[in-house]
Design an enzyme around this catalytic site. Structure first.
Site, PDB file in Angstrom:
ATOM      1  N   GLN A  28      31.144  47.181  27.724  1.00 32.20           N
ATOM      2  CA  GLN A  28      31.008  45.818  27.372  1.00 32.20           C
ATOM      3  C   GLN A  28      29.653  45.179  27.769  1.00 32.20           C
ATOM      4  O   GLN A  28      29.146  44.293  27.068  1.00 32.20           O
ATOM      5  CB  GLN A  28      31.944  44.659  27.400  1.00 32.20           C
ATOM      6  CG  GLN A  28      33.248  45.068  26.591  1.00 32.20           C
ATOM      7  CD  GLN A  28      34.322  44.013  26.591  1.00 32.20           C
ATOM      8  OE1 GLN A  28      34.095  43.075  27.504  1.00 32.20           O
ATOM      9  NE2 GLN A  28      35.262  43.817  25.964  1.00 32.20           N
ATOM     10  N   ASP A  50      38.312  46.309  42.192  1.00 33.73           N
ATOM     11  CA  ASP A  50      38.955  47.361  41.633  1.00 33.73           C
ATOM     12  C   ASP A  50      38.355  47.909  40.427  1.00 33.73           C
ATOM     13  O   ASP A  50      37.869  47.244  39.723  1.00 33.73           O
ATOM     14  CB  ASP A  50      40.383  46.746  41.124  1.00 33.73           C
ATOM     15  CG  ASP A  50      41.472  47.691  40.506  1.00 33.73           C
ATOM     16  OD1 ASP A  50      42.133  48.515  41.126  1.00 33.73           O
ATOM     17  OD2 ASP A  50      41.396  47.772  39.309  1.00 33.73           O
ATOM     18  N   TYR A  55      37.533  54.415  33.619  1.00 36.56           N
ATOM     19  CA  TYR A  55      36.991  53.003  33.013  1.00 36.56           C
ATOM     20  C   TYR A  55      35.495  53.915  32.602  1.00 36.56           C
ATOM     21  O   TYR A  55      34.568  54.186  33.321  1.00 36.56           O
ATOM     22  CB  TYR A  55      36.747  52.029  33.851  1.00 36.56           C
ATOM     23  CG  TYR A  55      38.130  51.279  34.386  1.00 36.56           C
ATOM     24  CD1 TYR A  55      39.135  51.693  33.744  1.00 36.56           C
ATOM     25  CD2 TYR A  55      38.135  50.674  35.475  1.00 36.56           C
ATOM     26  CE1 TYR A  55      40.495  51.009  34.387  1.00 36.56           C
ATOM     27  CE2 TYR A  55      39.250  50.097  36.013  1.00 36.56           C
ATOM     28  CZ  TYR A  55      40.618  50.288  35.456  1.00 36.56           C
ATOM     29  OH  TYR A  55      41.658  49.744  35.651  1.00 36.56           O
ATOM     30  N   SER A 153      50.389  52.535  39.797  1.00 35.69           N
ATOM     31  CA  SER A 153      50.065  51.608  38.913  1.00 35.69           C
ATOM     32  C   SER A 153      51.009  51.765  37.619  1.00 35.69           C
ATOM     33  O   SER A 153      51.248  52.853  37.158  1.00 35.69           O
ATOM     34  CB  SER A 153      48.698  51.617  38.487  1.00 35.69           C
ATOM     35  OG  SER A 153      48.606  50.772  37.135  1.00 35.69           O
ATOM     36  N   GLN A 178      50.157  48.384  40.723  1.00 35.16           N
ATOM     37  CA  GLN A 178      49.368  47.460  39.831  1.00 35.16           C
ATOM     38  C   GLN A 178      49.949  47.405  38.347  1.00 35.16           C
ATOM     39  O   GLN A 178      49.633  48.296  37.703  1.00 35.16           O
ATOM     40  CB  GLN A 178      47.865  48.086  39.952  1.00 35.16           C
ATOM     41  CG  GLN A 178      46.907  47.205  39.076  1.00 35.16           C
ATOM     42  CD  GLN A 178      45.383  47.626  39.191  1.00 35.16           C
ATOM     43  OE1 GLN A 178      44.722  47.849  38.339  1.00 35.16           O
ATOM     44  NE2 GLN A 178      44.946  47.890  40.525  1.00 35.16           N
ATOM     45  N   TRP A 206      47.146  43.325  36.925  1.00 34.42           N
ATOM     46  CA  TRP A 206      45.999  43.089  35.942  1.00 34.42           C
ATOM     47  C   TRP A 206      46.605  42.377  34.639  1.00 34.42           C
ATOM     48  O   TRP A 206      47.498  41.921  34.231  1.00 34.42           O
ATOM     49  CB  TRP A 206      45.648  44.759  35.450  1.00 34.42           C
ATOM     50  CG  TRP A 206      46.644  45.455  34.750  1.00 34.42           C
ATOM     51  CD1 TRP A 206      47.531  46.328  35.533  1.00 34.42           C
ATOM     52  CD2 TRP A 206      46.766  45.722  33.333  1.00 34.42           C
ATOM     53  NE1 TRP A 206      48.204  46.838  34.428  1.00 34.42           N
ATOM     54  CE2 TRP A 206      47.990  46.640  33.267  1.00 34.42           C
ATOM     55  CE3 TRP A 206      46.116  45.276  32.235  1.00 34.42           C
ATOM     56  CZ2 TRP A 206      48.282  46.992  31.945  1.00 34.42           C
ATOM     57  CZ3 TRP A 206      46.718  45.608  30.996  1.00 34.42           C
ATOM     58  CH2 TRP A 206      47.518  46.768  31.123  1.00 34.42           C
ATOM     59  N   GLY A 286      38.208  40.125  35.552  1.00 31.04           N
ATOM     60  CA  GLY A 286      37.000  40.649  35.071  1.00 31.04           C
ATOM     61  C   GLY A 286      35.828  39.522  34.543  1.00 31.04           C
ATOM     62  O   GLY A 286      36.402  38.493  34.667  1.00 31.04           O
ATOM     63  N   GLN A 292      31.885  32.954  34.508  1.00 33.91           N
ATOM     64  CA  GLN A 292      33.379  33.069  34.275  1.00 33.91           C
ATOM     65  C   GLN A 292      33.811  32.960  35.788  1.00 33.91           C
ATOM     66  O   GLN A 292      34.863  32.271  35.893  1.00 33.91           O
ATOM     67  CB  GLN A 292      33.710  34.163  33.378  1.00 33.91           C
ATOM     68  CG  GLN A 292      33.252  34.080  32.131  1.00 33.91           C
ATOM     69  CD  GLN A 292      33.463  35.454  31.306  1.00 33.91           C
ATOM     70  OE1 GLN A 292      33.139  36.318  31.696  1.00 33.91           O
ATOM     71  NE2 GLN A 292      33.789  35.392  30.171  1.00 33.91           N
ATOM     72  N   GLU A 295      34.355  29.577  37.549  1.00 34.42           N
ATOM     73  CA  GLU A 295      35.286  28.697  37.098  1.00 34.42           C
ATOM     74  C   GLU A 295      36.817  29.510  37.724  1.00 34.42           C
ATOM     75  O   GLU A 295      37.561  28.748  38.266  1.00 34.42           O
ATOM     76  CB  GLU A 295      35.697  28.620  35.628  1.00 34.42           C
ATOM     77  CG  GLU A 295      36.965  28.040  35.243  1.00 34.42           C
ATOM     78  CD  GLU A 295      36.831  27.909  33.862  1.00 34.42           C
ATOM     79  OE1 GLU A 295      37.934  27.278  33.293  1.00 34.42           O
ATOM     80  OE2 GLU A 295      36.211  28.471  33.044  1.00 34.42           O
TER      81      GLU A 295
END
Length: 335
Positions: A28, A50, A55, A153, A178, A206, A286, A292, A295
Site C-alpha cells: 500500500q 513486527d 508480507y 500466532s 500473536q 494484531w 500500522g 496516524q 495520534e
C-alpha cells in the site's frame, strides 16, 4: 513516550504499542513513506517492530530492514514470522518443516539486515508437520543465536499447551502468541488467554482496530473513503469485508460519545481497550502516513475506568464475536 511491558513471563521488554508493516510496506505504501513512518515510530518511542516473510512476499522485510539501518541494534526489538508461502511458492516454501524454518530464518535475517531477530514466530499451526519436528527446529534456531525468543500466532489453546510442553523438553519456552484481538473480535478470551497466562505467554495482538473499522471512519450507508483499506484490492478490502455491515458500523458510531467522555479519539479508545487486558503485551499498529502514529501512540499508558469498559460493551452489544472456534489455522498448507 510509549510504555514498555514484559513479553509474557520472559525478561524481554517491548513497547506496548508495536509498529507492524502488514498490508503497508511493499504494497500500500511507497518506500519513502514507509521509511518516514518507521522513523516517526522511533521518534515517538516505539522500539518494537513486527513483520513477516509473507508480507508483500518478502518485500516488507526488506523495506523494514532498510528503514532501520543505522539504528543501534541492541535498542530495537525486531519480530518476524514463518509459515505462509513465499518466494516462488514451491512445495517446501511453506509450512513449519525443519527445511522451511531453517531456510526461512536465514532469508529473514538477510532481508532485515541483522544477525538475529528478537522474536521468531510460527505464523500459523502446521498440520502437515509433526509438532516435534517444528519445535526441534525452533530450538536449533535459538541455540544458533539467530532468534532470541520463539512465539506463535493464531494457535489454539490446545496447540499452545502441546507446543509449550515440547519446547520445555527441548530447552526453550514459547513466550508469545500473536492473535487477532479487538473490542469486536474477542475469540481468544475464553480459552487462549487463560492458557497463555498459565504457561507464561503474552499476547501481541494484531488488528486492535478491526482493520480500521473501530477508527470510526467508515459510516453506515456511505461509500468507504478514497484510499482507505476498504478500497484496497491488494488484500485490505478482503480482510475488512466482515466488518463492513451497516449494523456493525452503526454500533461503532455508538462509541463516539464513550471516547469523547474519556477524552480520547476513537482509535485511541480501541487501542487502550485491548491494552487493559493484563495478558496483552503489545498492540500492533500500522500506518500509511506518520500522522496516524502520532495520534495512536497517545493510547499508551491510558487506564480506562470500569464505566468506560462497560459503555464499550453496551455500544457494541450484538456486534462482538467471541466463539473460540474462530481461532484456526489451515488444515492443509496453502499453495
Amino acid at each position: 513516550m510509549v510504555t514498555y511491558r514484559h513479553l509474557g513471563s520472559s525478561g524481554l521488554k517491548i513497547t506496548e504499542i508495536t509498529y507492524g508493516n502488514w498490508l503497508t510496506h511493499g504494497s500500500q505504501v511507497e518506500a519513502d513513506t514507509a521509511t518516514a513512518c518507521v522513523h516517526t515510530a522511533l521518534d515517538l518511542g516505539i522500539t518494537s517492530f513486527d513483520t513477516a516473510d509473507v508480507y508483500a512476499n518478502t518485500v516488507a522485510e526488506e523495506v523494514l530492514g532498510r528503514a532501520l539501518a543505522g539504528q543501534r541494534r541492541e535498542s530495537l526489538e525486531i519480530f518476524t514470522k514463518v509459515y505462509w508461502p513465499v518466494g516462488p511458492k514451491g512445495p517446501n516454501d511453506v509450512g513449519l518443516s525443519r527445511k522451511h524454518i531453517m531456510e526461512g530464518i536465514d532469508g529473514s535475517l538477510r532481508r532485515l539486515g541483522t544477525d538475529y531477530v528478537d522474536l521468531y514466530q510460527a505464523h500459523r499451526y502446521d498440520y502437515a508437520t509433526p509438532l516435534e519436528e517444528t519445535m526441534q527446529a525452533f530450538a536449533d534456531v535459538v541455540r544458533s543465536g539467530k532468534a532470541l525468543y520463539i512465539g506463535v500466532s493464531e494457535w489454539t489453546a490446545d496447540q499452545i499447551r502441546a507446543g509449550q510442553e515440547l519446547a520445555t523438553q527441548m530447552g526453550f519456552r514459547l513466550v508469545s502468541n500473536q492473535p487477532q484481538y479487538s473490542a469486536l473480535w474477542r475469540v481468544i478470551e475464553e480459552k487462549v488467554i487463560p492458557t497463555s497466562k498459565e504457561l507464561g505467554l503474552g499476547q501481541i495482538v494484531w488488528s486492535p482496530m478491526a482493520q480500521g473499522v473501530l477508527s470510526g471512519k467508515y459510516l453506515p450507508g456511505q461509500k468507504p473513503p478514497a484510499g482507505s483499506r476498504a478500497t484496497d484490492d491488494k488484500g485490505g478490502q478482503q480482510m475488512i469485508s466482515r466488518w463492513m455491515r451497516d449494523d456493525i458500523l452503526t454500533a461503532v458510531q455508538g462509541l463516539r460519545p464513550v471516547a469523547q467522555e474519556a477524552g480520547l479519539s476513537l482509535p485511541q479508545l480501541a487501542l487502550a481497550w485491548v491494552l487493559q487486558n493484563p495478558n496483552v503485551s503489545a498492540a500492533i499498529i500500522g500506518a500509511s502516513r506518520p500522522e496516524q502514529l502520532e495520534e495512536n501512540v497517545r493510547a499508551s499508558g491510558v487506564v480506562l475506568d470500569p464505566e468506560v469498559m462497560a459503555a464499550v460493551d453496551t455500544a457494541l452489544q450484538g456486534a462482538v464475536l467471541t466463539d473460540p472456534a474462530l481461532t484456526t489455522s489451515p488444515q492443509e498448507r496453502p499453495a
